[in-house]
Scaffold this motif. Structure first.
Motif, PDB file in Angstrom:
ATOM      1  N   SER A  86      12.799 -67.247 102.150  1.00  0.00           N
ATOM      2  CA  SER A  86      12.620 -66.361 100.993  1.00  0.00           C
ATOM      3  C   SER A  86      12.815 -67.194  99.719  1.00  0.00           C
ATOM      4  O   SER A  86      13.436 -68.261  99.763  1.00  0.00           O
ATOM      5  N   LYS A  88      14.860 -66.789  97.340  1.00  0.00           N
ATOM      6  CA  LYS A  88      16.283 -66.974  97.066  1.00  0.00           C
ATOM      7  C   LYS A  88      16.867 -68.091  97.938  1.00  0.00           C
ATOM      8  O   LYS A  88      17.631 -68.930  97.470  1.00  0.00           O
ATOM      9  N   THR A 164      17.212 -67.876  89.798  1.00  0.00           N
ATOM     10  CA  THR A 164      16.688 -67.141  90.959  1.00  0.00           C
ATOM     11  C   THR A 164      17.831 -66.604  91.825  1.00  0.00           C
ATOM     12  O   THR A 164      17.797 -65.458  92.278  1.00  0.00           O
ATOM     13  N   GLU A 167      19.607 -63.664  90.038  1.00  0.00           N
ATOM     14  CA  GLU A 167      18.813 -62.466  89.764  1.00  0.00           C
ATOM     15  C   GLU A 167      19.271 -61.339  90.686  1.00  0.00           C
ATOM     16  O   GLU A 167      19.471 -61.555  91.882  1.00  0.00           O
ATOM     17  N   PRO A 168      19.391 -60.142  90.136  1.00  0.00           N
ATOM     18  CA  PRO A 168      19.756 -59.018  91.010  1.00  0.00           C
ATOM     19  C   PRO A 168      18.617 -58.726  91.992  1.00  0.00           C
ATOM     20  O   PRO A 168      17.446 -58.931  91.679  1.00  0.00           O
ATOM     21  N   VAL A 169      18.979 -58.296  93.172  1.00  0.00           N
ATOM     22  CA  VAL A 169      17.990 -57.972  94.189  1.00  0.00           C
ATOM     23  C   VAL A 169      17.263 -56.697  93.784  1.00  0.00           C
ATOM     24  O   VAL A 169      17.881 -55.696  93.433  1.00  0.00           O
ATOM     25  N   ASN A 170      15.957 -56.748  93.824  1.00  0.00           N
ATOM     26  CA  ASN A 170      15.133 -55.592  93.483  1.00  0.00           C
ATOM     27  C   ASN A 170      14.980 -54.733  94.739  1.00  0.00           C
ATOM     28  O   ASN A 170      14.307 -55.125  95.686  1.00  0.00           O
ATOM     29  N   THR A 171      15.624 -53.572  94.762  1.00  0.00           N
ATOM     30  CA  THR A 171      15.640 -52.737  95.966  1.00  0.00           C
ATOM     31  C   THR A 171      14.283 -52.091  96.236  1.00  0.00           C
ATOM     32  O   THR A 171      14.003 -51.729  97.361  1.00  0.00           O
ATOM     33  N   GLU A 173      11.482 -53.569  96.259  1.00  0.00           N
ATOM     34  CA  GLU A 173      10.665 -54.508  97.037  1.00  0.00           C
ATOM     35  C   GLU A 173      10.901 -54.328  98.519  1.00  0.00           C
ATOM     36  O   GLU A 173      10.048 -54.644  99.336  1.00  0.00           O
ATOM     37  N   HIS A 174      12.092 -53.883  98.927  1.00  0.00           N
ATOM     38  CA  HIS A 174      12.440 -53.807 100.341  1.00  0.00           C
ATOM     39  C   HIS A 174      12.061 -52.465 100.966  1.00  0.00           C
ATOM     40  O   HIS A 174      12.303 -52.219 102.116  1.00  0.00           O
TER      41      HIS A 174
END
Length: 175
Positions: A86, A88, A164, A167-171, A173-174
């Motif tokens: 990924s 990250k 990177t 960066e907060p995880v974009n929920t 996207e999941h």
């Protein structure tokens, strides 16, 4: 985060400029190679200065272009696992690689080369070959300059990786 991105962009701009500038030497180097080959194979004549000019151009392109190459991710990489990671995880690999390997190696080479270049400048080193190029100290100065540009680009890559990672995880996207 904005400051890290700004610093990275400035470093990228510097290496983009120097990379594009030094790329012009590649075309000139091709002309010099063609001249050298024509002189050797058509006229059976060779010049030490032309041969040295070829490797001076190559050294300048390689050393000054290393930061540009890293900026564009065109350097040699073993992509067995990296390509499947990924973004990250790739950022973690890049950050660790820069901090553990790239930056320390650049520091060592810069530090060692400074005395090497200084001594060459002090004696105004020339080619030892008859008919060779004068001012060999100029091409030797490209060593710390090139590794400094590579060091800076490593800093840029580390900063981008850090951004990177942080960066907060974009929920969304999941989902």
């Amino acid at each position: 985060m904005h400051l890290l991105t700004l610093i990275s962009e400035r470093i990228d701009a510097l290496n983009e400029y120097t990379g594009r500038l030094i790329s012009w030497l590649a075309g000139i180097m091709v002309v010099v190679f063609c001249f050298d080959v024509a002189m050797r194979y058509i006229f059976n004549v060779s010049f030490a200065s032309v041969f040295e000019l070829e490797w001076h151009f190559f050294a300048a392109i390689f050393l000054i272009g290393a930061g540009y190459t890293l900026k564009h991710d065109k350097h040699v990489r073993v992509d067995v696992f990296y390509g499947e990671m990924s973004p990250k995880k790739q950022a973690y690999v890049n950050l660790l690689g820069v901090l553990l390997f790239l930056l320390p190696i650049c520091i060592v080479i810069i530090k060692i080369s400074l005395l090497f270049v200084y001594n060459s400048w002090i004696i105004r080193e020339n080619s030892p070959d008859p008919g060779g190029l004068p001012a060999r100290y100029i091409i030797k100065a490209f060593i710390p300059i090139g590794f400094s540009l590579l060091f800076l680009q490593g800093i840029s890559l580390a900063l981008k990786s850090l951004v990177t990672i942080l960066e907060p995880v974009n929920t969304t996207e999941h989902e």
